[in-house]
Scaffold this motif. Structure first.
Motif, PDB file in Angstrom:
ATOM      1  N   ARG A  95      -4.144   2.677  -3.668  1.00  0.00           N
ATOM      2  CA  ARG A  95      -5.484   2.269  -4.090  1.00  0.00           C
ATOM      3  C   ARG A  95      -5.475   0.800  -4.495  1.00  0.00           C
ATOM      4  O   ARG A  95      -4.606   0.339  -5.246  1.00  0.00           O
ATOM      5  CB  ARG A  95      -5.959   3.140  -5.249  1.00  0.00           C
ATOM      6  CG  ARG A  95      -6.142   4.595  -4.822  1.00  0.00           C
ATOM      7  CD  ARG A  95      -6.531   5.520  -5.953  1.00  0.00           C
ATOM      8  NE  ARG A  95      -7.646   4.992  -6.697  1.00  0.00           N
ATOM      9  CZ  ARG A  95      -7.755   5.100  -8.007  1.00  0.00           C
ATOM     10  NH1 ARG A  95      -6.818   5.698  -8.715  1.00  0.00           N
ATOM     11  NH2 ARG A  95      -8.803   4.608  -8.631  1.00  0.00           N
ATOM     12  N   LYS A 116       0.825  -1.211   0.000  1.00  0.00           N
ATOM     13  CA  LYS A 116       0.000   0.000   0.000  1.00  0.00           C
ATOM     14  C   LYS A 116       0.859   1.261   0.000  1.00  0.00           C
ATOM     15  O   LYS A 116       0.394   2.322  -0.396  1.00  0.00           O
ATOM     16  CB  LYS A 116      -0.906   0.022   1.233  1.00  0.00           C
ATOM     17  CG  LYS A 116      -2.019  -0.973   1.172  1.00  0.00           C
ATOM     18  CD  LYS A 116      -2.888  -0.854   2.411  1.00  0.00           C
ATOM     19  CE  LYS A 116      -3.985  -1.896   2.397  1.00  0.00           C
ATOM     20  NZ  LYS A 116      -4.817  -1.798   3.598  1.00  0.00           N
ATOM     21  N   ARG A 136       0.447  10.606  -9.767  1.00  0.00           N
ATOM     22  CA  ARG A 136      -0.790  10.994 -10.449  1.00  0.00           C
ATOM     23  C   ARG A 136      -0.510  11.934 -11.628  1.00  0.00           C
ATOM     24  O   ARG A 136      -1.209  11.907 -12.637  1.00  0.00           O
ATOM     25  CB  ARG A 136      -1.740  11.683  -9.476  1.00  0.00           C
ATOM     26  CG  ARG A 136      -2.286  10.759  -8.437  1.00  0.00           C
ATOM     27  CD  ARG A 136      -3.720  10.409  -8.796  1.00  0.00           C
ATOM     28  NE  ARG A 136      -4.237   9.558  -7.751  1.00  0.00           N
ATOM     29  CZ  ARG A 136      -4.404   8.259  -7.903  1.00  0.00           C
ATOM     30  NH1 ARG A 136      -4.113   7.686  -9.036  1.00  0.00           N
ATOM     31  NH2 ARG A 136      -4.868   7.526  -6.930  1.00  0.00           N
ATOM     32  N   GLU A 196      -5.139  -0.011  -8.212  1.00  0.00           N
ATOM     33  CA  GLU A 196      -3.783   0.029  -8.763  1.00  0.00           C
ATOM     34  C   GLU A 196      -3.025  -1.248  -8.436  1.00  0.00           C
ATOM     35  O   GLU A 196      -2.347  -1.819  -9.300  1.00  0.00           O
ATOM     36  CB  GLU A 196      -3.001   1.220  -8.203  1.00  0.00           C
ATOM     37  CG  GLU A 196      -3.313   2.530  -8.843  1.00  0.00           C
ATOM     38  CD  GLU A 196      -2.498   3.666  -8.235  1.00  0.00           C
ATOM     39  OE1 GLU A 196      -1.486   3.409  -7.551  1.00  0.00           O
ATOM     40  OE2 GLU A 196      -2.883   4.826  -8.450  1.00  0.00           O
ATOM     41  N   ARG A 236      -5.645   4.667 -15.840  1.00  0.00           N
ATOM     42  CA  ARG A 236      -5.249   3.259 -15.701  1.00  0.00           C
ATOM     43  C   ARG A 236      -4.506   2.788 -16.942  1.00  0.00           C
ATOM     44  O   ARG A 236      -3.630   1.938 -16.868  1.00  0.00           O
ATOM     45  CB  ARG A 236      -6.479   2.395 -15.458  1.00  0.00           C
ATOM     46  CG  ARG A 236      -7.098   2.686 -14.090  1.00  0.00           C
ATOM     47  CD  ARG A 236      -8.231   1.779 -13.801  1.00  0.00           C
ATOM     48  NE  ARG A 236      -7.706   0.433 -13.588  1.00  0.00           N
ATOM     49  CZ  ARG A 236      -8.471  -0.633 -13.466  1.00  0.00           C
ATOM     50  NH1 ARG A 236      -9.763  -0.517 -13.544  1.00  0.00           N
ATOM     51  NH2 ARG A 236      -7.937  -1.814 -13.280  1.00  0.00           N
TER      52      ARG A 236
END
Length: 146
Positions: free
Chosen positions: A61, A56, A98, A64, A104
């Motif tokens: 997330r 994590k 990000r 992901e 994705r």
């Protein structure tokens, strides 16, 4: 005995136990990429086995983490014959920022390129294992000179 579907990822080709992961982690990494570290060792079995570590810390997330694992499993499945007799461990070591990976699809492209290249490295011949010197053995003596 039920047949295994062609796209299955059966337990026999997974690293599942802590000892199995530890024995591979004890080795030096074989290769690093921007987001992953690859560890490889011979396993003495006819098939290759895969271990994945996606924490994590680097993929907060679940979507992901699951995407990374799905991509790694599929790429491994396609190269299983080339990797026979090896334990392959892939560890996620960096975040997908990000700003650079807003979708994705971007993460998928990065995983495809990086994991594919790492598995190509894993398929190369392994260096011979280093044999420790037996206890009590002395280095060869120098030849006498006249």
């Amino acid at each position: 005995m039920p047949s295994v579907p062609a796209h299955a990822f059966p337990k026999a080709v997974r690293l599942t136990k802590t000892d199995e992961f530890s024995s591979v982690f004890a080795l030096r990494p074989r290769r690093r990429s921007q987001h992953f570290v690859l560890y490889v060792r011979p396993n003495g079995l006819p098939q290759a086995r895969l271990g994945l570590v996606t924490g994590k810390k680097f993929a907060p997330r679940a979507a992901e983490r699951n995407l990374v694992k799905r991509m790694a499993r599929e790429l491994f499945r396609l190269r299983q014959d080339q990797l026979a007799g090896r334990d392959v461990l892939l560890r996620l070591q960096a975040k997908f920022p990000r700003a650079d990976f807003s979708s994705r699809a971007a993460i998928r492209r990065a995983c495809l390129a990086e994991i594919g290249a790492l598995l190509d490295v894993a398929a190369r011949p392994l260096p011979p294992p280093v044999q420790p010197a037996p206890a009590g053995a002395h280095p060869p003596a120098a030849a006498p000179t006249a």
